[in-house]
Enzyme design. Sequence first.
Site, PDB file in Angstrom:
ATOM      1  N   TYR A  42       0.939  -1.165   0.143  1.00  0.00           N
ATOM      2  CA  TYR A  42      -0.082  -0.022   0.014  1.00  0.00           C
ATOM      3  C   TYR A  42       0.685   1.047   0.005  1.00  0.00           C
ATOM      4  O   TYR A  42       0.371   2.280  -0.067  1.00  0.00           O
ATOM      5  CB  TYR A  42      -0.922  -0.082   1.219  1.00  0.00           C
ATOM      6  CG  TYR A  42      -2.281  -0.614   0.950  1.00  0.00           C
ATOM      7  CD1 TYR A  42      -2.263  -2.097   0.811  1.00  0.00           C
ATOM      8  CD2 TYR A  42      -3.241   0.083   0.821  1.00  0.00           C
ATOM      9  CE1 TYR A  42      -3.659  -2.737   0.506  1.00  0.00           C
ATOM     10  CE2 TYR A  42      -4.791  -0.635   0.771  1.00  0.00           C
ATOM     11  CZ  TYR A  42      -4.701  -2.020   0.563  1.00  0.00           C
ATOM     12  OH  TYR A  42      -5.901  -2.581   0.342  1.00  0.00           O
ATOM     13  N   LYS A  64       2.246 -15.491   2.509  1.00  0.00           N
ATOM     14  CA  LYS A  64       2.375 -16.520   1.327  1.00  0.00           C
ATOM     15  C   LYS A  64       3.914 -16.337   1.148  1.00  0.00           C
ATOM     16  O   LYS A  64       4.399 -16.353  -0.102  1.00  0.00           O
ATOM     17  CB  LYS A  64       1.756 -15.820   0.171  1.00  0.00           C
ATOM     18  CG  LYS A  64       1.569 -16.410  -0.937  1.00  0.00           C
ATOM     19  CD  LYS A  64       0.625 -17.491  -0.803  1.00  0.00           C
ATOM     20  CE  LYS A  64       0.788 -18.365  -2.070  1.00  0.00           C
ATOM     21  NZ  LYS A  64      -0.089 -19.726  -2.324  1.00  0.00           N
ATOM     22  N   ASP A 102      -3.972 -18.390   1.132  1.00  0.00           N
ATOM     23  CA  ASP A 102      -5.248 -18.973   0.560  1.00  0.00           C
ATOM     24  C   ASP A 102      -5.612 -20.181   1.342  1.00  0.00           C
ATOM     25  O   ASP A 102      -6.912 -20.164   1.492  1.00  0.00           O
ATOM     26  CB  ASP A 102      -4.532 -19.585  -0.880  1.00  0.00           C
ATOM     27  CG  ASP A 102      -2.976 -20.441  -0.689  1.00  0.00           C
ATOM     28  OD1 ASP A 102      -2.283 -20.378   0.561  1.00  0.00           O
ATOM     29  OD2 ASP A 102      -2.642 -21.180  -1.466  1.00  0.00           O
ATOM     30  N   ASP A 106      -6.955  -7.040   3.998  1.00  0.00           N
ATOM     31  CA  ASP A 106      -8.052  -6.177   3.226  1.00  0.00           C
ATOM     32  C   ASP A 106      -8.915  -7.294   2.710  1.00  0.00           C
ATOM     33  O   ASP A 106     -10.143  -7.036   2.904  1.00  0.00           O
ATOM     34  CB  ASP A 106      -7.365  -5.253   2.185  1.00  0.00           C
ATOM     35  CG  ASP A 106      -8.525  -4.573   1.459  1.00  0.00           C
ATOM     36  OD1 ASP A 106      -9.605  -4.205   1.800  1.00  0.00           O
ATOM     37  OD2 ASP A 106      -8.449  -4.676  -0.126  1.00  0.00           O
ATOM     38  N   ASP A 130     -12.866  -8.581   4.158  1.00  0.00           N
ATOM     39  CA  ASP A 130     -14.119  -8.609   3.262  1.00  0.00           C
ATOM     40  C   ASP A 130     -14.808  -9.925   3.268  1.00  0.00           C
ATOM     41  O   ASP A 130     -16.064 -10.124   3.408  1.00  0.00           O
ATOM     42  CB  ASP A 130     -13.939  -7.998   1.751  1.00  0.00           C
ATOM     43  CG  ASP A 130     -14.173  -6.794   1.798  1.00  0.00           C
ATOM     44  OD1 ASP A 130     -13.751  -5.911   2.534  1.00  0.00           O
ATOM     45  OD2 ASP A 130     -14.221  -6.383   0.595  1.00  0.00           O
TER      46      ASP A 130
HETATM   47  C1  IPM Z   1     -10.560  -0.955   3.304  1.00  0.00           C
HETATM   48  C2  IPM Z   1     -10.830  -0.013   1.747  1.00  0.00           C
HETATM   49  C3  IPM Z   1      -9.343   0.556   1.442  1.00  0.00           C
HETATM   50  C4  IPM Z   1      -8.148  -0.453   1.658  1.00  0.00           C
HETATM   51  C5  IPM Z   1      -9.432   1.153   0.211  1.00  0.00           C
HETATM   52  C6  IPM Z   1     -10.695   2.032  -0.199  1.00  0.00           C
HETATM   53  C7  IPM Z   1      -8.219   1.774  -0.250  1.00  0.00           C
HETATM   54  O1  IPM Z   1     -10.934  -1.247   0.970  1.00  0.00           O
HETATM   55  O2  IPM Z   1     -10.536   0.119   4.180  1.00  0.00           O
HETATM   56  O3  IPM Z   1     -10.710  -2.031   3.586  1.00  0.00           O
HETATM   57  O4  IPM Z   1      -8.150  -1.254   0.905  1.00  0.00           O
HETATM   58  O5  IPM Z   1      -7.734  -0.231   2.876  1.00  0.00           O
HETATM   59 MN    MN Z   2     -11.064  -3.246   2.031  1.00  0.00          MN
END
Ligand code: IPM
Ligand code: MN
Length: 351
Positions: A137, A188, A221, A245, A249
Amino acid sequence: MGWRIGVIGGDGIGPEVVEQGLRVLRHLDARERLGLEEVPFDLGAERYLRTGDTLPDADFERLRDEVDAIYLGALGDPRVPSNVHAKDILLGLRFRLDLYVNFRPITLLDARRCPLKDKGPADVDMVVFRENTEGLYTGVGGQFKRGTPDEVAIEAELNTRKGVERIIRAAFDHAEERGAPSVCMADKANAMRHGHDLWQRVFREVAAEHPSIRAFHLYVDVLAMEMVRAPERFDVVVTNNLFGDIVTDLGAQLQGGIGLAASANLHPGQGPGLYEPVHGSAPDLVGKGTANPLAALLTAGWMLEHHGRADLNQEIHDAVRGCLLADEVTPELGGTLGTTEVTDRVIARLG
Ligand code: IPM
Ligand code: MN
């Protein structure tokens, strides 16, 4: 105690859900005399379109020096397709405040909302410590011969001894404090031999200092697979920025959707944390009064916990659970209530 909250509503539904979180905080403030003070910040797409400012130094310095916590709604606006303001503000605060812990709890509150067969709240109850200041990042890298058939694009993954060690230590410290039985580190290293070898070595070192915590390693993975197959295996997970990240999700869905996922960006022991619901700005929902406020409310709960009021976070979690179980939720979660009404029901449960 007395503390100031810097408020960045941001874009889309951000201001709407943050307002609901503030209503909950004001309610608890009135009941508990917390001494909260709200300090609004005009940051987001509107300001960017008006002035070209994303995160000016003056705002940054006030956020750094004048508040005890930052409460952020969401960033992202179709009128700014490059999303440059969101990157400058969100990643800018993470990097410039050196908020190296992205704390992302994955807590299933209502079994019916879990997409996994036969899994319940006892199974889906973990927290991801996502490294938040390096990895993939940082923007380190470059482009060469851009736009030609020979073009090259390099995105370098930055792993520093200091950065890897501090996030792994934070994960173990949390496990010690919470009595969590295990810490899983995901990398990884089978394909990324330089950076992730560093993760492996540091993980073994820090784990050895915590003999009462079961430390184990999975390739990322396999982590993704195991979170779906057997989420009960996980208590505390620590991983790098990009992997964190992605798996959070996935975790958001395990706990009932992105509309229920809270997060905190922290530098333990230093300066203000940045608290944000994981969901985005949902431009299509703006102004309809139906945005789901629950992730923002849970996020406010974590803000209270990190300021010494774990009891109030527990109360907020219990109240949100009560709403979920009673289907007192917005249409996104299958209910019929609006943003404000859902918050009313949460506040009513808080008493
Ligand atoms: C999160 C978002 C951010 C990230 C994006 C918007 C840059 O997806 O906070 O998870 O990847 O950190
Ligand atoms: Mn995210």
